[in-house]
Design a protein around this motif. Structure first.
Motif, PDB file in Angstrom:
ATOM      1  N   CYS A 177       0.798  -1.262   0.012  1.00  0.00           N
ATOM      2  CA  CYS A 177      -0.158  -0.063  -0.006  1.00  0.00           C
ATOM      3  C   CYS A 177       1.084   1.353  -0.044  1.00  0.00           C
ATOM      4  CB  CYS A 177      -0.845  -0.074   1.356  1.00  0.00           C
ATOM      5  SG  CYS A 177      -0.140  -0.211   2.666  1.00  0.00           S
ATOM      6  N   CYS A 210      -4.255  -5.940  -0.221  1.00  0.00           N
ATOM      7  CA  CYS A 210      -3.488  -6.481   0.871  1.00  0.00           C
ATOM      8  C   CYS A 210      -3.193  -7.971   0.731  1.00  0.00           C
ATOM      9  CB  CYS A 210      -4.387  -6.428   2.227  1.00  0.00           C
ATOM     10  SG  CYS A 210      -4.851  -4.860   3.004  1.00  0.00           S
ATOM     11  N   CYS A 252       0.259  -8.504  -0.792  1.00  0.00           N
ATOM     12  CA  CYS A 252       1.133  -7.577  -0.098  1.00  0.00           C
ATOM     13  C   CYS A 252       1.865  -8.926   0.563  1.00  0.00           C
ATOM     14  CB  CYS A 252       0.461  -6.772   1.087  1.00  0.00           C
ATOM     15  SG  CYS A 252       1.712  -6.098   2.058  1.00  0.00           S
ATOM     16  N   CYS A 254       1.794  -6.928   9.087  1.00  0.00           N
ATOM     17  CA  CYS A 254       0.849  -5.768   9.536  1.00  0.00           C
ATOM     18  C   CYS A 254      -0.452  -6.070  10.318  1.00  0.00           C
ATOM     19  CB  CYS A 254       0.252  -5.486   7.871  1.00  0.00           C
ATOM     20  SG  CYS A 254      -0.896  -3.933   7.798  1.00  0.00           S
TER      21      CYS A 254
HETATM   22  S1  SF4 Z   1      -1.339  -5.677   4.423  1.00  0.00           S
HETATM   23 FE1  SF4 Z   1      -1.065  -3.837   5.617  1.00  0.00          FE
HETATM   24  S2  SF4 Z   1       0.891  -3.221   4.554  1.00  0.00           S
HETATM   25 FE2  SF4 Z   1       0.029  -4.672   3.231  1.00  0.00          FE
HETATM   26  S3  SF4 Z   1      -1.092  -3.481   1.749  1.00  0.00           S
HETATM   27 FE3  SF4 Z   1      -2.567  -4.125   3.440  1.00  0.00          FE
HETATM   28  S4  SF4 Z   1      -2.449  -2.492   4.824  1.00  0.00           S
HETATM   29 FE4  SF4 Z   1      -0.765  -2.283   3.805  1.00  0.00          FE
END
Ligand code: SF4
Length: 111
Positions: free
Chosen positions: A14, A36, A39, A45
């Motif tokens: 993000c 996410c 991610c 996170c």
């Molecule tokens: S998991 Fe957390 S760090 Fe990863 S994109 Fe989603 S909000 Fe952002």
């Protein structure tokens, strides 16, 4: 990875989007959280948000409502990073899936 290690944030998917988008309401959170699911630091996170009781926005692919439900269902958990590594646990597997997890239904069923 240590829970205190904050370097995971530099690898967040993000980082390229407006952070405000993660803090919308209801349906907005459900839409934006798709970022996410690819991610690479999703569990770090999510663990951080659960450990700190972060109340707002999307963290780790879970909406604030879903995280509240987890915190209420498992008040005894003091290290969510460890909890998220549990094997042979259907709820943990659901959270790890690369799609919107059905947390609210599962937490209600487990109550
Ligand atoms: S998991 Fe957390 S760090 Fe990863 S994109 Fe989603 S909000 Fe952002």
């Amino acid at each position: 990875m240590s829970v205190d290690d904050q370097t995971w944030a530099t690898r967040a998917a993000c980082t390229a989007i407006d952070p405000d988008r993660l803090f919308g309401k209801g349906a907005e959170q459900r839409d934006i959280r798709s970022v996410c699911f690819s991610c690479p630091v999703r569990m770090e996170c999510l663990a951080e948000a659960l450990n700190s009781g972060s109340s707002f926005g999307v963290w780790g692919g879970l909406t604030e409502r879903e995280r509240r439900a987890l915190l209420r269902r498992f008040p005894e958990v003091d290290d969510w990073g460890l909890w998220l590594q549990r094997e042979d646990d259907d709820l943990v597997a659901e959270i790890h899936a690369r799609r919107a997890p059905r947390i609210l239904t599962r937490v209600r069923c487990a109550s």
